[in-house]
Design a protein around this motif. Structure first.
Motif, PDB file in Angstrom:
ATOM      1  N   VAL A 135       0.937  -1.183  -0.138  1.00  0.00           N
ATOM      2  CA  VAL A 135       0.111   0.002  -0.002  1.00  0.00           C
ATOM      3  C   VAL A 135       0.778   1.303  -0.043  1.00  0.00           C
ATOM      4  O   VAL A 135       1.755   1.404   0.970  1.00  0.00           O
ATOM      5  N   ASP A 136       0.781   2.131  -0.863  1.00  0.00           N
ATOM      6  CA  ASP A 136       1.474   3.377  -0.983  1.00  0.00           C
ATOM      7  C   ASP A 136       0.801   4.297  -0.027  1.00  0.00           C
ATOM      8  O   ASP A 136      -0.381   4.697  -0.074  1.00  0.00           O
ATOM      9  N   ALA A 137       1.644   4.688   0.842  1.00  0.00           N
ATOM     10  CA  ALA A 137       1.160   5.477   2.296  1.00  0.00           C
ATOM     11  C   ALA A 137       0.713   6.805   1.655  1.00  0.00           C
ATOM     12  O   ALA A 137      -0.214   7.358   2.523  1.00  0.00           O
ATOM     13  N   ARG A 138       0.949   7.387   0.406  1.00  0.00           N
ATOM     14  CA  ARG A 138       0.473   8.605   0.061  1.00  0.00           C
ATOM     15  C   ARG A 138      -1.014   8.385  -0.486  1.00  0.00           C
ATOM     16  O   ARG A 138      -1.780   9.326  -0.765  1.00  0.00           O
ATOM     17  N   SER A 173       4.747   9.549   9.202  1.00  0.00           N
ATOM     18  CA  SER A 173       3.807  10.113  10.004  1.00  0.00           C
ATOM     19  C   SER A 173       2.771   8.749  10.439  1.00  0.00           C
ATOM     20  O   SER A 173       2.272   8.008   9.833  1.00  0.00           O
ATOM     21  N   GLU A 174       2.746   8.832  11.939  1.00  0.00           N
ATOM     22  CA  GLU A 174       2.052   7.768  12.738  1.00  0.00           C
ATOM     23  C   GLU A 174       0.553   7.900  12.546  1.00  0.00           C
ATOM     24  O   GLU A 174      -0.375   6.967  12.245  1.00  0.00           O
ATOM     25  N   GLN A 175       0.116   9.132  12.270  1.00  0.00           N
ATOM     26  CA  GLN A 175      -1.305   9.474  11.770  1.00  0.00           C
ATOM     27  C   GLN A 175      -1.776   8.889  10.513  1.00  0.00           C
ATOM     28  O   GLN A 175      -2.832   8.283  10.457  1.00  0.00           O
ATOM     29  N   ILE A 180      -4.756   4.445   7.474  1.00  0.00           N
ATOM     30  CA  ILE A 180      -4.771   3.256   6.636  1.00  0.00           C
ATOM     31  C   ILE A 180      -4.972   1.923   7.149  1.00  0.00           C
ATOM     32  O   ILE A 180      -5.766   0.992   6.706  1.00  0.00           O
ATOM     33  N   VAL A 181      -4.605   1.849   8.352  1.00  0.00           N
ATOM     34  CA  VAL A 181      -4.797   0.524   9.175  1.00  0.00           C
ATOM     35  C   VAL A 181      -6.231   0.405   9.398  1.00  0.00           C
ATOM     36  O   VAL A 181      -6.947  -0.661   9.204  1.00  0.00           O
ATOM     37  N   GLU A 182      -7.019   1.564  10.025  1.00  0.00           N
ATOM     38  CA  GLU A 182      -8.367   1.690  10.313  1.00  0.00           C
ATOM     39  C   GLU A 182      -9.143   1.146   9.068  1.00  0.00           C
ATOM     40  O   GLU A 182     -10.093   0.376   9.039  1.00  0.00           O
ATOM     41  N   ASN A 183      -8.813   1.806   8.063  1.00  0.00           N
ATOM     42  CA  ASN A 183      -9.600   1.768   6.532  1.00  0.00           C
ATOM     43  C   ASN A 183      -9.411   0.145   6.221  1.00  0.00           C
ATOM     44  O   ASN A 183     -10.451  -0.438   5.705  1.00  0.00           O
ATOM     45  N   PRO A 217      10.082   5.542  15.555  1.00  0.00           N
ATOM     46  CA  PRO A 217      10.101   4.873  16.967  1.00  0.00           C
ATOM     47  C   PRO A 217       8.567   4.567  17.487  1.00  0.00           C
ATOM     48  O   PRO A 217       8.509   3.906  18.598  1.00  0.00           O
ATOM     49  N   TRP A 218       7.654   5.046  17.234  1.00  0.00           N
ATOM     50  CA  TRP A 218       6.100   4.803  17.568  1.00  0.00           C
ATOM     51  C   TRP A 218       5.812   3.281  17.129  1.00  0.00           C
ATOM     52  O   TRP A 218       4.912   2.895  17.614  1.00  0.00           O
ATOM     53  N   TYR A 219       6.623   2.835  16.228  1.00  0.00           N
ATOM     54  CA  TYR A 219       6.131   1.437  15.674  1.00  0.00           C
ATOM     55  C   TYR A 219       6.808   0.332  16.644  1.00  0.00           C
ATOM     56  O   TYR A 219       8.084   0.520  16.671  1.00  0.00           O
ATOM     57  N   HIS A 220       6.073  -0.611  17.186  1.00  0.00           N
ATOM     58  CA  HIS A 220       7.132  -1.537  18.055  1.00  0.00           C
ATOM     59  C   HIS A 220       6.798  -3.020  17.430  1.00  0.00           C
ATOM     60  O   HIS A 220       7.048  -3.911  18.166  1.00  0.00           O
TER      61      HIS A 220
END
Length: 633
Positions: A135-138, A173-175, A180-183, A217-220
């Motif tokens: 998935v392209d983040a853009r 961007s974490e947001q 995208i994860v929610e969608n 760093p927000w991804y674990h």
């Protein structure tokens, strides 16, 4: 003291031995166009140190040639081997690559993103354990994201990685990632996908590919390579399902040995186990498990072996050896899901070859229940399936087969459809379940058979199938042939296209789908009349070779005489007794053969009649002479 060369040779042998016993993971990358699939695979090859120096130098050179900025390498060039792909910057064909790490071996298929290459994606997915959905983040979730997600779940890939790529282009961007994860999870619920792992990454920069990225760093969660090295492989799961082995070859090197060779599709087997042969249902116990390297005490899914039994049982190629206590089902009519992979559409009533495991049977798609809109999951009515279409259909086979529902066993529940004439693979299918009528309907034995009926009439029953354009002279010649046969004391019946459409086929029009169904019904009627011992004369345009070939295959060898009335279109149009060509030319008559619907000339007609140089009487005599010379009358 050991010699240096001996130590090196020992290290090489140890390396090869370790490599041989690594597990193998097959995975695909899929998604939309230009979302970084090829770049990701190139990065994996690079990070696993699977590139030679000359390959790396060539890619570095090509990266500059094709416009990559700075010192960065365009890893996609490692995979996009076709010139057309490099020039367009897209992937067209399925590209397979091999690499390995200390923990596992991998085969990866880079599949196309364009919608018109969906069939290529299905090919790559057919043997995969894991799907990496790019998935392209853009751009977020696109139509092709949904399409490929549905296809991977349909094909039965249990593990899906949603790789949200190009995070470097959205400032990590974490947001953006969370949205995208929610969608995606919302869509995944609609298609029943549960095992999802989502990883933010940059294939170009290397973020979260083999090492955790300091930029996020927000991804674990896990890195992509960490996931691929530890995910469960389906081969391991297949060993815990009931034993199935399609018989590929009856191994009879001498009178003292008779074994049955094939690859275990699922389960395990050992000497002494009780097995059943399907579809016959006969049972025996395993005597030996034979391989080139000697007998085995146990064989598991994925191994190729030869099984010998303690009893003499009639077993042929295409039969299925199964666990006696948990056998597969046997049927000849099914509900099935079909993914159509050919430019020519699937038409109900048309006959194809179906290959299930090692068995090939004749299959007719009797009905399309609905087509799936993969963008909305809507079920739509359909009379045919076009290229890349997905439909739920009913299929009828000419003989019973052993099977498991595809969801339970992909090897014994999946199949391909093959065009009878071209031998092309035209579709891939999944057997959902057997229809109840498949078990309830059986052939009733009768004492008076075709041989007795035809012997009473002193003739050899057959179908004389006249085909040609409208106005070619089919009905005229067919009528003369029947009159001459009747005068000779033969027992006949004439099936004429127009007459049949007044009764049996009055509900059918002239679309390609209806023409196929028209000929299917006529073929079934003609088959019954042949069984009654009659000589059946049929006069139909029957424009498609597939349907004429279907009619031929419904009766025994030597019971079908194809007569091609070879009249050129301009001559047939000049005759135009019914005024049909004039209507077609004015656009008042749609789907008219020769004008806006094709006629496929016969390639193996027993008789060819040229009505431009022969009278109808001479044409009829030529047919009669052919039948007399070959003992029909």
């Amino acid at each position: 003291m050991a010699h240096v060369s001996d130590l090196i040779e020992s290290d090489i042998e140890q390396y090869l031995k370790n490599h041989e016993h690594k597990s193998l993971l097959r995975f695909i990358t899929c998604g939309s166009v230009d979302d970084g699939k090829s770049t990701l695979i190139g990065r994996l090859l690079y990070e696993s140190k699977m590139l030679f120096e000359d390959q790396l130098a060539a890619v570095e050179s090509d990266s500059k040639k094709f416009g990559t900025q700075g010192e960065n390498i365009d890893f996609a060039l490692l995979v996009d081997g076709l010139a057309a792909e490099r020039e367009q910057g897209i992937t067209i064909d399925v590209a397979y690559r091999f690499f390995s790490t200390d923990r596992r071996k991998f085969i990866v298929a880079d599949t196309p993103g364009h919608e018109q290459y969906t069939r290529n994606m299905v090919t790559g997915a057919s043997t995969a354990d894991v799907a990496i959905l790019m998935v392209d983040a853009r751009k977020g979730i696109l139509t092709q994201t949904r399409r490929h997600s549905y296809l991977t779940s349909l094909i039965g890939i249990r593990h899906i990685v949603v790789a949200i790529n190009k995070m470097d282009l959205v400032d990590y961007s974490e947001q953006t990632f969370n949205q995208i994860v929610e969608n995606y999870r919302s869509f995944a619920k609609q298609i029943g996908v549960e095992d999802i792992t989502v990883i933010p990454m940059s294939a170009f920069k290397g973020d979260n590919i083999t090492e955790p990225s300091p930029n996020m760093p927000w991804y674990h969660g896990t890195t992509l390579m960490g996931y691929l090295e530890t995910v469960e492989i389906d081969d391991e799961r297949r060993q815990h399902t009931p034993f199935r082995m399609p018989v590929q070859w009856v191994n009879r090197p001498n009178l003292d040995f008779r074994g049955f060779s094939g690859q275990l599709a699922s389960g395990t087997i050992k000497p002494g186990d009780k097995v059943r042969v399907l579809p016959s249902g006969k049972e025996s116990t395993v005597a030996r498990l034979v391989t080139y390297d000697g007998d085995l005490e146990q064989a598991v899914a994925g191994q190729s072996i030869t099984i010998t039994l303690n009893d003499e049982i009639d077993i042929s190629r295409g039969d299925l050896l199964v666990e006696a206590t948990e056998p597969a089902a046997v049927a000849k009519q099914f509900e099935t899901t079909i993914i159509w992979m050919h430019e020519e559409p699937l038409l109900p009533g048309r006959t194809y070859l179906m290959k299930v495991g090692t068995k090939t049977v004749s299959a007719t798609i009797t009905d399309i229940k609905y087509q799936v809109n993969v963008n909305t999951m809507e079920h739509m009515a359909a009379k045919k399936l076009e290229l890349n279409g997905i439909g739920v259909c009913t299929v009828s086979l000419d003989q019973s087969i052993a099977f498991d529902p595809y969801k339970e066993n992909q090897d014994t529940g999946g199949y391909i459809l093959i065009d009878r004439l071209s031998n092309y693979t035209v579709g891939a299918g999944l057997l959902n379940f057997a229809l109840r009528r498949s078990q309830n309907i059986t052939m009733q034995h009768v004492d008076v058979d075709k041989t007795a009926r035809s012997g009473q009439k002193h003739q050899k029953p057959c179908i004389v199938w006249l085909t040609g354009l409208s106005g070619a002279g089919k009905s005229t010649i067919a009528n003369l042939v029947e009159k001459k046969l009747f005068a000779m004391g033969q027992h006949t019946y004439l099936l004429d296209g127009d007459n049949v459409r007044h009764g049996l086929n009055k509900d059918l029009g002239f679309t390609d789908e209806d023409r196929v169904e028209n000929i299917r019904r006529i073929s079934e009627v003609a088959k019954l009349m042949v069984d009654a011992g009659l000589i059946v004369i049929s006069a139909f345009i029957s424009p498609f070779r597939s349907e004429r070939d279907m009619a031929r295959n419904m009766v025994d060898d030597g019971e079908f005489i194809e007569v091609y009335i070879n009249t050129p279109l301009d001559v047939a149009e000049q005759r135009d007794v019914k005024g049909l060509y004039k209507k077609a030319r004015r656009g008042e008559l749609k789907n008219f053969t020769g004008i806006d619907s094709p006629y496929e000339t016969p390639e193996k007609a027993e008789c060819t009649l040229d009505t431009t140089s022969m009278t109808p009487e001479e044409c009829a005599d030529m047919v009669i002479d052919y039948m007399r010379e070959r003992g029909y009358i």
